[in-house]
Every structure is written in C-alpha cells, then in structure tokens.
Design a protein around this motif. Structure first.
Motif, PDB file in Angstrom:
ATOM      1  N   ALA A 143       0.835  -1.210   0.000  1.00 26.96           N
ATOM      2  CA  ALA A 143       0.000   0.000   0.000  1.00 26.96           C
ATOM      3  C   ALA A 143       0.868   1.258   0.000  1.00 26.96           C
ATOM      4  O   ALA A 143       0.568   2.223  -0.699  1.00 26.96           O
ATOM      5  CB  ALA A 143      -0.935  -0.008   1.203  1.00 26.96           C
ATOM      6  N   PHE A 149      -9.115   4.918  -4.771  1.00 30.69           N
ATOM      7  CA  PHE A 149      -7.703   4.517  -4.720  1.00 30.69           C
ATOM      8  C   PHE A 149      -7.420   3.375  -5.701  1.00 30.69           C
ATOM      9  O   PHE A 149      -6.400   3.365  -6.388  1.00 30.69           O
ATOM     10  CB  PHE A 149      -7.286   4.102  -3.301  1.00 30.69           C
ATOM     11  N   PRO A 168      -0.461   8.499  -6.586  1.00 29.23           N
ATOM     12  CA  PRO A 168      -0.695   7.086  -6.891  1.00 29.23           C
ATOM     13  C   PRO A 168      -0.878   6.816  -8.383  1.00 29.23           C
ATOM     14  O   PRO A 168      -0.356   5.824  -8.904  1.00 29.23           O
ATOM     15  CB  PRO A 168      -1.987   6.765  -6.130  1.00 29.23           C
ATOM     16  N   GLU A 169      -1.617   7.715  -9.088  1.00 25.53           N
ATOM     17  CA  GLU A 169      -1.867   7.451 -10.505  1.00 25.53           C
ATOM     18  C   GLU A 169      -0.601   7.589 -11.338  1.00 25.53           C
ATOM     19  O   GLU A 169      -0.413   6.856 -12.310  1.00 25.53           O
ATOM     20  CB  GLU A 169      -3.013   8.317 -11.054  1.00 25.53           C
ATOM     21  N   ALA A 175       2.314   1.774  -3.360  1.00 27.81           N
ATOM     22  CA  ALA A 175       1.296   2.230  -4.317  1.00 27.81           C
ATOM     23  C   ALA A 175       0.819   3.649  -4.012  1.00 27.81           C
ATOM     24  O   ALA A 175       0.157   4.266  -4.834  1.00 27.81           O
ATOM     25  CB  ALA A 175       0.111   1.268  -4.321  1.00 27.81           C
ATOM     26  N   GLY A 176       1.136   4.145  -2.812  1.00 30.70           N
ATOM     27  CA  GLY A 176       0.787   5.526  -2.476  1.00 30.70           C
ATOM     28  C   GLY A 176      -0.544   5.693  -1.774  1.00 30.70           C
ATOM     29  O   GLY A 176      -1.189   6.739  -1.895  1.00 30.70           O
ATOM     30  N   HIS A 177      -0.977   4.689  -1.036  1.00 34.07           N
ATOM     31  CA  HIS A 177      -2.254   4.795  -0.332  1.00 34.07           C
ATOM     32  C   HIS A 177      -2.204   5.956   0.668  1.00 34.07           C
ATOM     33  O   HIS A 177      -1.295   6.039   1.489  1.00 34.07           O
ATOM     34  CB  HIS A 177      -2.576   3.490   0.392  1.00 34.07           C
ATOM     35  N   ALA A 197       1.402   4.456 -10.975  1.00 34.97           N
ATOM     36  CA  ALA A 197       0.833   3.409 -11.826  1.00 34.97           C
ATOM     37  C   ALA A 197       1.260   3.597 -13.270  1.00 34.97           C
ATOM     38  O   ALA A 197       1.677   2.655 -13.947  1.00 34.97           O
ATOM     39  CB  ALA A 197      -0.686   3.413 -11.708  1.00 34.97           C
ATOM     40  N   ARG A 198       1.174   4.854 -13.754  1.00 37.87           N
ATOM     41  CA  ARG A 198       1.518   5.122 -15.155  1.00 37.87           C
ATOM     42  C   ARG A 198       3.007   4.921 -15.414  1.00 37.87           C
ATOM     43  O   ARG A 198       3.414   4.612 -16.524  1.00 37.87           O
ATOM     44  CB  ARG A 198       1.132   6.563 -15.525  1.00 37.87           C
ATOM     45  N   LEU A 210       4.078   0.864 -12.034  1.00 40.36           N
ATOM     46  CA  LEU A 210       3.917   0.085 -10.809  1.00 40.36           C
ATOM     47  C   LEU A 210       2.491  -0.455 -10.748  1.00 40.36           C
ATOM     48  O   LEU A 210       1.524   0.303 -10.895  1.00 40.36           O
ATOM     49  CB  LEU A 210       4.212   0.965  -9.586  1.00 40.36           C
ATOM     50  N   PHE A 211       2.385  -1.746 -10.555  1.00 35.94           N
ATOM     51  CA  PHE A 211       1.057  -2.370 -10.517  1.00 35.94           C
ATOM     52  C   PHE A 211       0.899  -3.155  -9.233  1.00 35.94           C
ATOM     53  O   PHE A 211       1.777  -3.915  -8.838  1.00 35.94           O
ATOM     54  CB  PHE A 211       0.875  -3.318 -11.709  1.00 35.94           C
ATOM     55  N   LEU A 212      -0.234  -2.954  -8.582  1.00 35.46           N
ATOM     56  CA  LEU A 212      -0.530  -3.719  -7.367  1.00 35.46           C
ATOM     57  C   LEU A 212      -1.753  -4.595  -7.591  1.00 35.46           C
ATOM     58  O   LEU A 212      -2.830  -4.111  -7.922  1.00 35.46           O
ATOM     59  CB  LEU A 212      -0.780  -2.756  -6.199  1.00 35.46           C
ATOM     60  N   GLN A 262      -7.110   4.880  -9.030  1.00 42.03           N
ATOM     61  CA  GLN A 262      -5.839   5.610  -9.131  1.00 42.03           C
ATOM     62  C   GLN A 262      -4.687   4.639  -9.329  1.00 42.03           C
ATOM     63  O   GLN A 262      -3.753   4.905 -10.071  1.00 42.03           O
ATOM     64  CB  GLN A 262      -5.590   6.416  -7.855  1.00 42.03           C
ATOM     65  N   GLN A 263      -4.744   3.501  -8.618  1.00 43.55           N
ATOM     66  CA  GLN A 263      -3.675   2.517  -8.742  1.00 43.55           C
ATOM     67  C   GLN A 263      -3.596   1.959 -10.158  1.00 43.55           C
ATOM     68  O   GLN A 263      -2.587   1.399 -10.572  1.00 43.55           O
ATOM     69  CB  GLN A 263      -3.853   1.383  -7.723  1.00 43.55           C
ATOM     70  N   ARG A 264      -4.651   2.122 -10.915  1.00 42.37           N
ATOM     71  CA  ARG A 264      -4.600   1.666 -12.301  1.00 42.37           C
ATOM     72  C   ARG A 264      -4.204   2.798 -13.251  1.00 42.37           C
ATOM     73  O   ARG A 264      -4.262   2.639 -14.468  1.00 42.37           O
ATOM     74  CB  ARG A 264      -5.951   1.073 -12.715  1.00 42.37           C
ATOM     75  N   GLY A 265      -3.902   3.981 -12.670  1.00 43.67           N
ATOM     76  CA  GLY A 265      -3.429   5.080 -13.502  1.00 43.67           C
ATOM     77  C   GLY A 265      -4.476   6.142 -13.800  1.00 43.67           C
ATOM     78  O   GLY A 265      -4.208   7.105 -14.506  1.00 43.67           O
TER      79      GLY A 265
END
Ligand SMILES: Nc1ncnc2c1ncn2[C@@H]1O[C@H](COP(=O)(O)OP(=O)(O)OP(=O)(O)O)[C@@H](O)[C@H]1O
Ligand SMILES: [Mg+2]
Lengths: 247, 217
Positions: A45, B171, A72-73, A48-50, A76-77, A80-82, B174-177
């Motif tokens: 978490a 969230f 967080p976005e 991922a930047g929670h 991801a871009r 990084l994928f959680l 967001q985690q997916r971009g």
C-alpha cells in the motif's frame, strides 16, 4: 528497478514498517513471506501511495525517480502495478470503461496516442485469453459480484492489460482453485521478462512452485528478518516462522 | 403553479429542467388507467440561489401509474429543495420514485417525499428511493421520506441513504493510472446511470449526459 532504503511507515499513529531495505533489479522475482500482520500489505500500500499511510523515514527510488513524491496514478503510469489482496468492487463502472480509462491514461503519460474502440477491444480480447478470463466477467461492472477467485484472476487480467514494469502481487493465490492457480501463475510468467520485476506476497510454497523466486524475504514485525534463495520458502514450510526467526 | 390533468388512459411524459432561480410547482391529477412519468433534472449551476421543485400528484382513478425520476448536482452555495407529494386516493394504483442527488461545495439539498395511501386505496404498490452522495465535507443533504399509509392491503417501501464517494474505489482506480477527477467522473456517472436509463429518449439523454459531464469536470 526498485530501491527501498530504511523505509518506515505508520498508520493512525502506529508504526507498521520499521526500516525496510530491499533492492530489486529488472528481471528478478522476489517473494515476500511472513506472519499475519507483519506489514506485507502495508508495504504494498505504501509503495502504491495509499493516502492512509504516512512515510516517516527512508526513501524509495523507482526507475531512477523518487517514488514517494509521485501521486498514486503517476506511480501506476510509471509502471507500478498492485494486485490487491482484497480487490474493490465498483458497481456501475463497467470493466471496459475502467480499463479504457486506465490504458489510455498510461499511454498518454508515455506520449502514445490513445487507442480507438476497435484497437482497445482487440487488446481486451487478447489479454483475456492470456488468463482465460470469462467474457461475461469482462462485460460486467468492476469486480461486482465476482467470486473471490474471479477477482484475483481479474487482477492479473488488468496486469496483462497494463504491462507494468513492477508488479506486486499481494496474496494473488488466495481464493484460487488449483487449476486457476496454474493458469494465473502461467499468465504472470508470460508477462515477466528481463525488463520487468515481480514481487509475490504469499503464505504458501505452492504458488512458488509455479512462479519461481530468485529471492525469498521474510517480513516480520515491520522488518525483513531474513533473505535467502527459493529454498528458504521450503525451509519455512518445515519450521514455520517461529523456527526461522529464532535462528 | 401549473395544473395538469392526465386523462383516462392517457400516457404523459413530463421533463422538468429546473432553472436555478425558480420555485416551480406542479399539481397533477391522474384519471383511471393513466400513466405519468416525470423526470426532474436539477443541473442548472449558473446561480447560487435558493429554489424549489414541488410535485403534487394525486391518483383519482384506479389503475393509474406514476413514475418520478430525478437527478441533480448542486454546487456552490445553491440550496435546492425537491418535494414530492404522491397521493393514492383510489385502489389499484402504482407509483415508483427514484431520486438521486450529488451535492458539492457548500451546497444544501433537501428531498421530502410524502406518500399517502388513503384508507380505501387497497392494492396500492408504492416505492420511493432517494440516494445522495456528498462530494465535499461542507455539502449537506436533508432527506425525509414521509409515508402515511391508511390502507392495510398494500405494498409500500422506501429507502434513503446519503454517503460519500467510495474512497477505496477511488484509490483502486488511481492505482490503475486513472486520475482522481476522472475516477470521480466515472463513479458519478455510475451513480446516476439507472436514473438516466429511464429516459428512453436518446436526444434528451445526450443533453443530460453532457450537462453532467460539464458540471463534474
Ligand atoms: N487503520 C489501521 N490502524 C491501526 N493498525 C492498522 C491499521 N491498518 C492496518 N493496521 C495494522 O497493521 C499491521 C500490518 O497489517 P498488514 O495488512 O500489512 O499485514 P499483512 O502482513 O499483510 O498480514 P496478512 O498476512 O494477514 O495479509 C497489522 O497489525 C494491522 O492490524
Ligand atoms: Mg496482507
């Protein structure tokens, strides 16, 4: 790829991560094991930047950049994928709209043109096949009413769609039946290459029979207490955490 | 006040585009076998005024059907109150209400749903649902279902909830971009979706969709 230095993080004033050090190079697979409540999901978490967690000390460098400064976005871009231990249901938002927004956000970030409807559906179809995700599931709202195993398979489908550099799989094996475990693990292996890295968080050796780690780390009470090769997971099966931590 | 009679066997569709300054009031009587569908849209965010919509509907003939659908986005310092008053005066009537509001900034929304089933209006089927989402900590929504049921052989239900945007969904997206604004837009579109699909008029549906997107973005 990823360099975690002396990472401390807390939630609601309680320190959970107490100085994590971890170095991951491209091409590697790392397994993180450890007792319930050790901080494994907290580590994912935080990476991922929670927003619920506060980093109190340390730094994380991801592909040469300061990860902790990114939203967080953007993380991801950047690749990084959680895969969530508990994927979230989003009623009313279709898998298609969700994935289109995600894929195109990443493409725009990387200076690529957005996919048109036809190209996008073709991509969906190809990636669905990779993890054998039922077309019916892909046509529904995100995770809504999916079984536990279906949610996990859907996580790996999303991973396939986004082709991340670094994938963190938080107990992706829990809830999967034996066949699904094999299919999902094979999917993960197909997506893995010399430019990507994978962190698998698991309690069981069984997953590591399919996704063979280069390193196994034991996380206990917010710290990595031991690191070894894949044989460490086997040793753990024999001794349990009590035996290992006392060594 | 506008007065309307929906005649015996007639089907009537009323689309109300609420204007920010207006206090609009309709009084509608439905004769037997008539079907009334009302759509209320509160999407005018051009003025921070106090305004209201009042719908006063009475079924005076048997086997009438009443459908009220509404959606609204309140912004700034707007105060909008929507009041529905549905009265089943005769047996065998049906009514269904579904109203959804998203309240932003320091806006104040209010929904009062009065539903009355007269003593001899047996076999009435009446449903009322109100769902609201608060998009900022200073936004408020007051919701008040008011059911007065005097007949005993009826099916009536109501539900009202007010919540926030689901942070865990936000969230996850967001985690997916997906940027938070885009995520909120998708979540709000999902929230309003079932109301919008009751329109069955593509041209109006498009117009509403564009308005919603303009306000959300
Ligand atoms: N909001 C919170 N407030 C206080 N403590 C919390 C909060 N959220 C998590 N924790 C605590 O943080 C610790 C680490 O939790 P985490 O989910 O990271 O464990 P884990 O290693 O993933 O465990 P598991 O194997 O069960 O998934 C736990 O003791 C948990 O109770
Ligand atoms: Mg966990």
């Amino acid at each position: 790829m990823l360099d975690i230095r002396n990472l401390h993080a807390s939630i609601a004033g309680k320190e959970i991560l107490k100085g994590i050090n971890l170095h991951i190079s491209a091409g590697e697979t790392h397994a993180i094991m450890g007792p319930n409540g050790a901080g494994k999901s907290t580590l994912s978490a935080v990476l991922a930047g929670h927003p619920a967690y506060t980093v109190t000390e340390g730094e994380v460098i991801f592909r040469g950049k300061n990860l902790l400064e990114m939203t967080p976005e953007v993380r991801a871009r950047e690749g990084l994928f959680l895969s969530f231990q508990y994927p979230v249901e989003i009623p009313g938002v279709s898998m298609t709209n969700f994935m289109r927004a995600a894929v195109n956000a990443k493409r725009e970030h990387n200076g690529l043109p957005v996919l048109n409807a036809g190209e996008f559906l073709k991509l969906m179809r190809a990636k669905r096949a990779l993890v054998e995700l039922d077309n019916k599931l892909a046509g529904r709202s995100v995770n809504e009413g999916f079984s536990g195993g279906e949610k996990k398979r859907n996580e790996i489908f999303q991973m396939a769609m986004l082709e991340p550099c670094l994938s963190i799989l938080d107990e992706t094996d829990s809830g999967l039946d034996i066949d699904a475990l094999r299919i999902v693990a094979e999917g993960v292996n197909k997506l893995h290459n010399e430019t990507s890295a994978t962190i698998v968080i698991t309690h069981y050796q069984r997953l590591l029979d399919y996704i063979v780690p280069d390193f196994v780390h034991i996380l206990a009470d917010g710290q990595i207490v031991r690191t070894g090769g894949k044989e460490l997971a086997l040793e753990l099966e024999q001794t349990g955490y009590a035996g290992l931590v006392n060594n | 006040m506008q007065e309307i009679i929906v005649h015996k066997g007639e089907k009537k569709h009323l689309v109300i585009m609420h204007v920010a300054e207006e206090c609009a009031q309709w009084q509608i009587k439905q004769e037997a076998d008539s079907v009334l569908t009302v759509h209320v849209f509160c999407l005018d965010t051009t003025a921070d005024t106090e305004s209201s919509v009042i719908l006063d509907i009475e079924q005076i003939g048997e086997h009438a059907e009443t459908y009220i659908y509404g959606l609204g986005i309140l912004t700034g310092k707007q105060q909008i109150s929507v009041r529905t008053h549905v009265k089943h005066s005769v047996p065998n009537g049906k009514s269904n209400q579904l109203l959804k509001f998203a309240v932003r900034d320091e806006a104040k929304g209010s929904f009062v749903g009065e539903l009355i089933v007269a003593p001899h209006a047996q076999h009435t089927e009446a449903m009322q649902t109100n769902r609201n989402v608060l998009l900022s900590p200073t936004a408020t929504m007051h919701t008040q279902p008011q059911l007065e049921i005097y007949a005993d052989d009826v099916k009536c239900s109501h539900g009202a909830t007010t919540g926030q945007i689901d942070e865990s969904a936000l969230f996850y997206m967001q985690q997916r971009g997906i940027a938070p604004d885009e995520a909120r837009r998708l979540l709000l579109a999902a929230f309003f979706h079932d109301v919008q699909t009751t329109l069955n008029e593509p041209a109006v549906e498009d117009r509403i969709q564009r308005k919603i997107e303009k306000i959300i973005l």
